[in-house]
Enzyme design. Structure first.
Site, PDB file in Angstrom:
ATOM      1  N   TYR A   1       0.818  -1.217   0.000  1.00 45.21           N
ATOM      2  CA  TYR A   1       0.000   0.000   0.000  1.00 45.21           C
ATOM      3  C   TYR A   1       0.857   1.274   0.000  1.00 45.21           C
ATOM      4  O   TYR A   1       0.415   2.309  -0.479  1.00 45.21           O
ATOM      5  CB  TYR A   1      -0.920   0.013   1.223  1.00 45.21           C
ATOM      6  CG  TYR A   1      -2.052  -0.972   1.122  1.00 45.21           C
ATOM      7  CD1 TYR A   1      -3.242  -0.633   0.499  1.00 45.21           C
ATOM      8  CD2 TYR A   1      -1.931  -2.265   1.642  1.00 45.21           C
ATOM      9  CE1 TYR A   1      -4.284  -1.544   0.394  1.00 45.21           C
ATOM     10  CE2 TYR A   1      -2.957  -3.183   1.545  1.00 45.21           C
ATOM     11  CZ  TYR A   1      -4.131  -2.817   0.917  1.00 45.21           C
ATOM     12  OH  TYR A   1      -5.157  -3.713   0.813  1.00 45.21           O
TER      13      TYR A   1
ATOM     14  N   ASP B   1      10.057  -6.772  -4.410  1.00 51.21           N
ATOM     15  CA  ASP B   1       9.167  -7.450  -3.458  1.00 51.21           C
ATOM     16  C   ASP B   1       9.527  -8.921  -3.425  1.00 51.21           C
ATOM     17  O   ASP B   1       9.937  -9.491  -4.444  1.00 51.21           O
ATOM     18  CB  ASP B   1       7.697  -7.259  -3.844  1.00 51.21           C
ATOM     19  CG  ASP B   1       6.783  -7.400  -2.640  1.00 51.21           C
ATOM     20  OD1 ASP B   1       6.245  -6.382  -2.175  1.00 51.21           O
ATOM     21  OD2 ASP B   1       6.626  -8.545  -2.131  1.00 51.21           O
TER      22      ASP B   1
ATOM     23  N   THR C   1       6.790   2.201   9.481  1.00 53.76           N
ATOM     24  CA  THR C   1       6.639   2.730  10.839  1.00 53.76           C
ATOM     25  C   THR C   1       7.472   1.858  11.777  1.00 53.76           C
ATOM     26  O   THR C   1       7.330   0.630  11.764  1.00 53.76           O
ATOM     27  CB  THR C   1       5.154   2.661  11.243  1.00 53.76           C
ATOM     28  OG1 THR C   1       4.401   3.336  10.240  1.00 53.76           O
ATOM     29  CG2 THR C   1       4.924   3.307  12.587  1.00 53.76           C
TER      30      THR C   1
ATOM     31  N   ARG D   1       2.059   9.094   6.271  1.00 58.65           N
ATOM     32  CA  ARG D   1       0.839   9.442   6.994  1.00 58.65           C
ATOM     33  C   ARG D   1      -0.322   9.575   6.013  1.00 58.65           C
ATOM     34  O   ARG D   1      -1.207  10.393   6.206  1.00 58.65           O
ATOM     35  CB  ARG D   1       1.061  10.734   7.763  1.00 58.65           C
ATOM     36  CG  ARG D   1       1.918  11.735   6.999  1.00 58.65           C
ATOM     37  CD  ARG D   1       1.847  13.087   7.554  1.00 58.65           C
ATOM     38  NE  ARG D   1       2.374  13.161   8.901  1.00 58.65           N
ATOM     39  CZ  ARG D   1       3.045  14.226   9.364  1.00 58.65           C
ATOM     40  NH1 ARG D   1       3.286  15.243   8.556  1.00 58.65           N
ATOM     41  NH2 ARG D   1       3.441  14.278  10.607  1.00 58.65           N
ATOM     42  N   VAL D   2      -0.281   8.743   4.962  1.00 64.76           N
ATOM     43  CA  VAL D   2      -1.314   8.836   3.925  1.00 64.76           C
ATOM     44  C   VAL D   2      -2.603   8.147   4.358  1.00 64.76           C
ATOM     45  O   VAL D   2      -2.587   7.232   5.175  1.00 64.76           O
ATOM     46  CB  VAL D   2      -0.834   8.191   2.609  1.00 64.76           C
ATOM     47  CG1 VAL D   2       0.200   9.063   1.941  1.00 64.76           C
ATOM     48  CG2 VAL D   2      -0.299   6.793   2.849  1.00 64.76           C
TER      49      VAL D   2
ATOM     50  N   LYS E   1       5.620  10.082  14.281  1.00 69.00           N
ATOM     51  CA  LYS E   1       4.694   9.197  13.571  1.00 69.00           C
ATOM     52  C   LYS E   1       3.862   8.380  14.568  1.00 69.00           C
ATOM     53  O   LYS E   1       2.641   8.257  14.442  1.00 69.00           O
ATOM     54  CB  LYS E   1       5.487   8.255  12.651  1.00 69.00           C
ATOM     55  CG  LYS E   1       4.715   7.074  12.124  1.00 69.00           C
ATOM     56  CD  LYS E   1       3.622   7.469  11.164  1.00 69.00           C
ATOM     57  CE  LYS E   1       2.698   6.310  10.847  1.00 69.00           C
ATOM     58  NZ  LYS E   1       1.575   6.685  10.011  1.00 69.00           N
TER      59      LYS E   1
ATOM     60  N   GLY F   1      -8.947  -0.738  13.664  1.00 71.04           N
ATOM     61  CA  GLY F   1      -8.208  -1.732  12.890  1.00 71.04           C
ATOM     62  C   GLY F   1      -7.124  -1.112  12.050  1.00 71.04           C
ATOM     63  O   GLY F   1      -6.688   0.013  12.282  1.00 71.04           O
TER      64      GLY F   1
ATOM     65  N   CYS G   1      -1.994   0.477  11.459  1.00 74.18           N
ATOM     66  CA  CYS G   1      -1.359   1.686  12.000  1.00 74.18           C
ATOM     67  C   CYS G   1      -1.906   1.941  13.402  1.00 74.18           C
ATOM     68  O   CYS G   1      -1.224   1.711  14.388  1.00 74.18           O
ATOM     69  CB  CYS G   1      -1.631   2.875  11.095  1.00 74.18           C
ATOM     70  SG  CYS G   1      -0.631   2.829   9.599  1.00 74.18           S
TER      71      CYS G   1
ATOM     72  N   TYR H   1     -11.297  -2.628   7.717  1.00 73.89           N
ATOM     73  CA  TYR H   1     -11.263  -1.774   8.900  1.00 73.89           C
ATOM     74  C   TYR H   1     -11.646  -0.345   8.553  1.00 73.89           C
ATOM     75  O   TYR H   1     -11.864   0.478   9.430  1.00 73.89           O
ATOM     76  CB  TYR H   1      -9.868  -1.819   9.544  1.00 73.89           C
ATOM     77  CG  TYR H   1      -8.834  -0.940   8.884  1.00 73.89           C
ATOM     78  CD1 TYR H   1      -8.646   0.378   9.303  1.00 73.89           C
ATOM     79  CD2 TYR H   1      -8.057  -1.411   7.837  1.00 73.89           C
ATOM     80  CE1 TYR H   1      -7.704   1.186   8.685  1.00 73.89           C
ATOM     81  CE2 TYR H   1      -7.121  -0.610   7.218  1.00 73.89           C
ATOM     82  CZ  TYR H   1      -6.958   0.688   7.652  1.00 73.89           C
ATOM     83  OH  TYR H   1      -6.038   1.497   7.034  1.00 73.89           O
ATOM     84  N   LYS H   2     -11.745  -0.084   7.233  1.00 69.71           N
ATOM     85  CA  LYS H   2     -11.990   1.282   6.783  1.00 69.71           C
ATOM     86  C   LYS H   2     -12.880   1.243   5.550  1.00 69.71           C
ATOM     87  O   LYS H   2     -12.772   0.316   4.740  1.00 69.71           O
ATOM     88  CB  LYS H   2     -10.624   1.878   6.432  1.00 69.71           C
ATOM     89  CG  LYS H   2     -10.647   3.322   6.154  1.00 69.71           C
ATOM     90  CD  LYS H   2      -9.228   3.819   6.007  1.00 69.71           C
ATOM     91  CE  LYS H   2      -9.256   5.283   5.713  1.00 69.71           C
ATOM     92  NZ  LYS H   2     -10.012   6.063   6.673  1.00 69.71           N
TER      93      LYS H   2
HETATM   94  N1  NAD Z   1      -0.876   1.213   4.544  1.00 70.79           N
HETATM   95  C1  NAD Z   1      -0.901   2.399   5.119  1.00 70.79           C
HETATM   96  O1  NAD Z   1      -1.867   3.145   4.982  1.00 70.79           O
HETATM   97  C2  NAD Z   1       0.291   2.907   5.927  1.00 70.79           C
HETATM   98  C3  NAD Z   1       0.278   4.224   6.383  1.00 70.79           C
HETATM   99  C4  NAD Z   1       1.378   4.694   7.084  1.00 70.79           C
HETATM  100  C5  NAD Z   1       2.450   3.851   7.356  1.00 70.79           C
HETATM  101  N2  NAD Z   1       2.433   2.560   6.929  1.00 70.79           N
HETATM  102  C6  NAD Z   1       3.588   1.708   7.215  1.00 70.79           C
HETATM  103  O2  NAD Z   1       4.287   1.426   6.006  1.00 70.79           O
HETATM  104  C7  NAD Z   1       4.872   0.116   6.080  1.00 70.79           C
HETATM  105  C8  NAD Z   1       4.424  -0.707   4.882  1.00 70.79           C
HETATM  106  O3  NAD Z   1       3.028  -0.868   4.970  1.00 70.79           O
HETATM  107  P1  NAD Z   1       2.165  -1.377   3.735  1.00 70.79           P
HETATM  108  O4  NAD Z   1       0.756  -1.074   4.093  1.00 70.79           O
HETATM  109  O5  NAD Z   1       2.701  -0.863   2.459  1.00 70.79           O
HETATM  110  O6  NAD Z   1       2.463  -2.962   3.823  1.00 70.79           O
HETATM  111  P2  NAD Z   1       2.012  -4.091   2.784  1.00 70.79           P
HETATM  112  O7  NAD Z   1       1.880  -5.339   3.564  1.00 70.79           O
HETATM  113  O8  NAD Z   1       0.881  -3.606   1.946  1.00 70.79           O
HETATM  114  O9  NAD Z   1       3.260  -4.224   1.794  1.00 70.79           O
HETATM  115  C9  NAD Z   1       4.506  -4.614   2.192  1.00 70.79           C
HETATM  116  C10 NAD Z   1       5.157  -5.396   1.054  1.00 70.79           C
HETATM  117  O10 NAD Z   1       6.494  -5.682   1.458  1.00 70.79           O
HETATM  118  C11 NAD Z   1       6.835  -6.967   0.951  1.00 70.79           C
HETATM  119  N3  NAD Z   1       8.006  -7.444   1.691  1.00 70.79           N
HETATM  120  C12 NAD Z   1       8.087  -7.979   2.927  1.00 70.79           C
HETATM  121  N4  NAD Z   1       9.355  -8.227   3.251  1.00 70.79           N
HETATM  122  C13 NAD Z   1      10.116  -7.848   2.200  1.00 70.79           C
HETATM  123  C14 NAD Z   1      11.512  -7.861   1.939  1.00 70.79           C
HETATM  124  N5  NAD Z   1      12.399  -8.293   2.845  1.00 70.79           N
HETATM  125  N6  NAD Z   1      11.940  -7.423   0.737  1.00 70.79           N
HETATM  126  C15 NAD Z   1      11.062  -6.983  -0.190  1.00 70.79           C
HETATM  127  N7  NAD Z   1       9.726  -6.941   0.016  1.00 70.79           N
HETATM  128  C16 NAD Z   1       9.265  -7.360   1.199  1.00 70.79           C
HETATM  129  C17 NAD Z   1       5.582  -7.771   1.108  1.00 70.79           C
HETATM  130  O11 NAD Z   1       5.580  -8.891   0.242  1.00 70.79           O
HETATM  131  C18 NAD Z   1       4.507  -6.736   0.747  1.00 70.79           C
HETATM  132  O12 NAD Z   1       4.166  -6.783  -0.634  1.00 70.79           O
HETATM  133  C19 NAD Z   1       4.467  -0.454   7.431  1.00 70.79           C
HETATM  134  O13 NAD Z   1       5.467  -0.192   8.376  1.00 70.79           O
HETATM  135  C20 NAD Z   1       3.234   0.360   7.796  1.00 70.79           C
HETATM  136  O14 NAD Z   1       3.037   0.428   9.170  1.00 70.79           O
HETATM  137  C21 NAD Z   1       1.375   2.082   6.209  1.00 70.79           C
END
Ligand code: NAD
Length: 430
Positions: A11, A31, A118, A151-152, A203, A254, A257, A313-314
């Site tokens: 995401y 990935d 995070t 913080r999206v 954060k 949920g 975050c 969750y949203k």
């Molecule tokens: N989704 C949100 O809205 C949001 C908002 C703010 C912060 N965050 C933070 O951003 C971070 C990522 O969240 P996300 O929602 O994108 O997660 P996600 O699960 O959607 O995506 C993470 C990706 O990383 C890949 N991955 C895992 N280990 C890996 C590695 N060693 N090498 C390469 N790829 C790997 C996974 O296969 C997955 O596709 C988290 O720390 C989250 O807390 C997310």
């Protein structure tokens, strides 16, 4: 133009890659999931996010962005891998460690390494920097290490990635500057330079602030039920005060975050984080509280049929991570009295470990619809759509259903003192 290597294409990583690519950067996305890599290289995406499919398709076709299973040399590395919690509520930073180790062999002097995931306070200084040192680089001179938290808002990610203020915390002052310059190429909002630990804490406190305030609203729901008052009305009126902003109550908190980040602080300062821990307990209690209300509503039915509407969750997203809706569905299923059907127009069957129903299947003969996500489809529910139900009663835990029809009873989560047990032939509407 610089070359950027983004590690983790979920995401956060995928939209970030696409935005850098559309700004003219040469972007390699990494990935560990082969399906994710293949999907992206075919010009498609594996997640739901407004405008993202078109953007990814365009930058892949233009040759500005491609995905692969391993990193390669670049000028900037951005790590956006998951940071979940363990069962004991401690942070699982294994993915960040793995991702940092995976880029380390491709580093050159002068590279910028940014962690967007995070992370608990001091992770950049105490975990990431030592890994870089182990690979023969001085983390204070050879490479620029920074934490730039995200913080999206899901659903608006492409807009907010560009417009939000960004905090860039460097392991050194120069690292903050170098990393901030990377973002200045794509961000219209302010880009603020600070220390890594301050960015990490900022954060976490953003999400903790929201979690604590949602807990206050959820506590009000319980108090309102006891006292016999409509919490939604109380919130609406209290928020007329120019400096009050009571948040929205709901079926729980949920996503990965709000439901996770406060624990990263608790882990590092247990004694000092009493309010944060209490808020987590209140929010964690909400799924069971919702189930208790459903039991109350269905107490006089012989074999209650319950249609669960919404598993994310949203609203208007497909994100089911840490979703209280799933917890509620599963707790309902454990109760042998209930025939429970789950329906979510945004969720694919492969995302959940149980069967999904169509809307028609879910409503057929149902006594109660429990709305657990504020998807647009549920806001605009009509009495005609509910025709296949046995008794037309909705329990709206998101305060989003606009339906106003004398044939349908809508119970709002903030106004539970008016709930009466459903009869096979309901009489009057509340
Ligand atoms: N989704 C949100 O809205 C949001 C908002 C703010 C912060 N965050 C933070 O951003 C971070 C990522 O969240 P996300 O929602 O994108 O997660 P996600 O699960 O959607 O995506 C993470 C990706 O990383 C890949 N991955 C895992 N280990 C890996 C590695 N060693 N090498 C390469 N790829 C790997 C996974 O296969 C997955 O596709 C988290 O720390 C989250 O807390 C997310």
């Amino acid at each position: 133009m610089k070359k950027v290597c983004v590690v983790g294409l979920g995401y956060i990583g995928l939209p970030t890659s696409a935005i850098f690519a559309s700004a003219g950067f040469d972007v390699i996305g990494v990935d560990v999931n082969e399906t994710v890599v293949a999907t992206i290289n075919s010009g498609d995406i594996h997640i739901e996010e407004t405008g993202l499919a078109e953007l990814v398709n365009r930058v892949v076709k233009e040759g500005k962005f491609r995905a692969q299973l391993a990193p390669e040399e670049a000028d900037v590395f951005i790590i956006a891998v998951p940071t979940p919690i363990h069962d004991d509520y401690t942070a699982n930073i294994d993915y960040v460690i793995e991702a940092t180790k995976s880029v380390a062999p491709y580093l050159r002097k002068g590279n910028v390494v940014i962690v967007e995931s995070t992370i608990p306070p001091r992770t950049m200084d105490d975990v990431v920097a030592p890994i870089i040192r182990e690979h023969g680089f001085d983390p204070e001179r050879d490479v620029y290490l920074a934490h730039c938290p995200e913080r999206v808002l899901p659903g608006r990610i492409l807009i907010e990635l560009v417009e939000n203020t960004r905090i860039v915390g460097g392991v050194t002052k120069e690292a903050a500057k170098q990393a901030a310059d990377v973002y200045r190429a794509i961000v219209k909002g302010e880009v603020i330079e600070t220390e890594a630990v301050t960015a990490e804490m900022a954060k976490l406190m953003e999400n903790t602030f929201r979690d604590v305030n949602i807990a206050l609203a959820n506590e009000l729901v319980k108090i309102a039920q006891r006292i016999g008052v409509n919490a939604h009305k109380v919130i609406e009126l209290a928020n007329k005060h120019p400096r009050v902003n009571i948040h929205l109550p709901g079926p729980g908190v949920g996503g990965h975050c709000l439901a996770v980040d406060p624990y990263f602080i608790v882990e590092k300062a247990k004694e000092e984080s009493q309010l944060i821990q209490t808020a987590r307990r209140i929010n964690n209690s909400m799924p069971h509280f919702v189930v208790e209300q459903i039991k109350r509503m269905t107490a006089e039915l012989e074999a209650p049929v319950i249609a669960v509407f919404g598993l994310t969750y949203k609203g208007n997203t497909d994100d089911v991570r840490e979703s209280p809706a799933i917890e509620i569905y599963e707790e309902l299923c454990r109760n042998e009295r209930f025939d429970v059907r789950a329906y979510d127009p945004h969720v694919k069957p492969s995302q959940v470990p149980f069967p999904l129903a169509t809307k028609e299947e879910a409503l057929d003969g149902a006594h109660l619809v429990v709305v657990l996500a504020d998807h647009n489809e549920f806001k605009t529910l009509t009495a005609e759509e509910l025709a296949p139900m046995k008794t037309k009663v909705i329990f709206d835990t998101k305060h989003c259903v606009r339906l106003d029809d004398e044939d349908v009873t809508v119970y709002q989560i903030g106004h539970l003192s008016v709930v009466r047990a459903i009869q096979e032939h309901p009489s009057e509407r509340v």
